[in-house]
Design a protein around this motif. Sequence first.
Motif, PDB file in Angstrom:
ATOM      1  N   ASN A 193       0.978  -1.198  -0.017  1.00 18.75           N
ATOM      2  CA  ASN A 193       0.118   0.071   0.113  1.00 18.75           C
ATOM      3  C   ASN A 193       0.841   1.364  -0.015  1.00 18.75           C
ATOM      4  O   ASN A 193       1.797   1.474   1.105  1.00 18.75           O
ATOM      5  N   VAL A 194       0.860   2.178  -1.032  1.00 19.44           N
ATOM      6  CA  VAL A 194       1.407   3.510  -1.144  1.00 19.44           C
ATOM      7  C   VAL A 194       0.544   4.408  -0.997  1.00 19.44           C
ATOM      8  O   VAL A 194      -0.522   4.465  -1.880  1.00 19.44           O
ATOM      9  N   VAL A 195       0.844   5.504  -0.197  1.00 22.39           N
ATOM     10  CA  VAL A 195       0.221   6.783  -0.155  1.00 22.39           C
ATOM     11  C   VAL A 195       0.815   7.992  -0.567  1.00 22.39           C
ATOM     12  O   VAL A 195       2.070   7.951  -0.398  1.00 22.39           O
ATOM     13  N   VAL A 196       0.442   8.442  -1.659  1.00 18.13           N
ATOM     14  CA  VAL A 196       0.929   9.535  -2.214  1.00 18.13           C
ATOM     15  C   VAL A 196       0.871  10.982  -1.592  1.00 18.13           C
ATOM     16  O   VAL A 196      -0.012  11.595  -1.424  1.00 18.13           O
ATOM     17  N   VAL A 197       1.958  11.753  -1.291  1.00 15.27           N
ATOM     18  CA  VAL A 197       1.703  12.920  -0.814  1.00 15.27           C
ATOM     19  C   VAL A 197       2.240  13.854  -1.967  1.00 15.27           C
ATOM     20  O   VAL A 197       3.613  14.180  -1.992  1.00 15.27           O
ATOM     21  N   ASP A 198       1.428  14.750  -2.805  1.00 14.46           N
ATOM     22  CA  ASP A 198       1.831  15.116  -4.105  1.00 14.46           C
ATOM     23  C   ASP A 198       1.760  16.856  -3.907  1.00 14.46           C
ATOM     24  O   ASP A 198       0.530  17.284  -4.032  1.00 14.46           O
ATOM     25  N   ASN A 199       2.725  17.538  -3.414  1.00 16.99           N
ATOM     26  CA  ASN A 199       2.608  19.077  -3.211  1.00 16.99           C
ATOM     27  C   ASN A 199       3.141  19.657  -4.518  1.00 16.99           C
ATOM     28  O   ASN A 199       3.222  20.816  -4.526  1.00 16.99           O
ATOM     29  N   ASP A 200       3.033  18.901  -5.619  1.00 17.04           N
ATOM     30  CA  ASP A 200       3.946  19.625  -7.108  1.00 17.04           C
ATOM     31  C   ASP A 200       2.681  19.573  -7.942  1.00 17.04           C
ATOM     32  O   ASP A 200       2.350  20.669  -8.449  1.00 17.04           O
ATOM     33  N   HIS A 225       0.192  -0.905  -4.536  1.00 15.09           N
ATOM     34  CA  HIS A 225      -1.291  -0.563  -4.528  1.00 15.09           C
ATOM     35  C   HIS A 225      -1.415   0.768  -4.043  1.00 15.09           C
ATOM     36  O   HIS A 225      -0.958   1.145  -3.095  1.00 15.09           O
ATOM     37  N   LEU A 226      -2.181   1.733  -4.868  1.00 15.67           N
ATOM     38  CA  LEU A 226      -2.357   3.061  -4.603  1.00 15.67           C
ATOM     39  C   LEU A 226      -3.465   3.113  -3.514  1.00 15.67           C
ATOM     40  O   LEU A 226      -4.635   3.284  -4.092  1.00 15.67           O
TER      41      LEU A 226
END
Length: 373
Positions: free
Chosen positions: A48-55, A74-75
């Motif tokens: 399990n991957v959690v994405v923190v996208d500040n861009d 897995h997103l």
Amino acid sequence: MRTILFILQKEFLQIFRNKLIAPIIFIMPIIQLVILVNAATMEMKNLNVVVVDNDLSVTSRQLVDRFSASPFFHLAGWTESLNDAEHTMEKGKADILLNIPANFERDLVKENRTEIQLLINAINGTVAGVGYSYAAAIIGGVNRDIISKWYHIPKNSITQQSIVTKPSFWYNPELNYKVFMVPAVLAILVTVIGLFLSGLNIVREKELGTIEQINVTPIRKYQFIFGKLTPFLIIGLVELAFGLIVGKLLFNIPINGSLFVLFTTAVIYLITILGIGLLISTLARTLQQSIFISYFFIMVFMMMSGLFTSVETMPDWAQAINVINPIAYFMKLIRTILLKGSGFADIYHDLVALIIYGLTILSLATWRYRKTV
């Protein structure tokens, strides 16, 4: 000889009078093979991957899409707050946090370098290490794609700048973990039959008092022991044969070695395990004592046998203790025979050690039986 045949007849009647024996022989192998082989795997998938996208740029989206397309990840979530992502990991709902900072793409364009952060749940060190390797490979692949696209450099020339390794995987070309696990589960099934049932059978007769009636008959000790242990030797071999058939049909495991070598090795191993069961039965006076003693030894031996991890990766002291671990010998032998196709000339060191072990433990059990019963 007639005496032994009568004892064997009596033992088989007593064994199969128990309605649980048939399910143990024919149903337990199917259940354990199906469950353990599929569940007990070191292959890391769907982390399990959690994405923190500040861009929120095209490049960051390309990176996230690459993670989403991978079968290893897995997103599980997408957020702009690192604190929220950390809370998700604290709840056990994330294995990896992919933190993409603001100005990720701008720094890459202007300065030809940028940074991203991977926060990995390392409670399970194996999962953390393998997960990082997968993630680093994906990030490296995206990096090469960006260099090729932005600077119009062919991908082939980028890879040629480093040493290219072409591995050749012997005995398990597809790196299928099930091929590694099926022989191990078969070894455990044979061990359970040999250790538990043989010991419990004799202790049960102690509790019922029938063994005292046998002891006052003119039956010799070797006749009694041979008649008591032979049925479980036969049942163990039937269990192994049935498990091989199930493993071949369900998982298509390779059988590269000789079945004669395999079953000869299994006979030697079963004699050793039956000797341990006999020894435990001479020490225990009740079924509960026999179960607890057998459980202690089988758990220690099983976890140190190389069931899940290689014995060679264990500390030196653990490898030294494994000299007295019969399951470790058979685990290595059954995998070597089935996967490598080894013959007697290739395995005779371990086979001789197992023979010496079996003769020693069976002699000790026989002496102990005479002394206590």
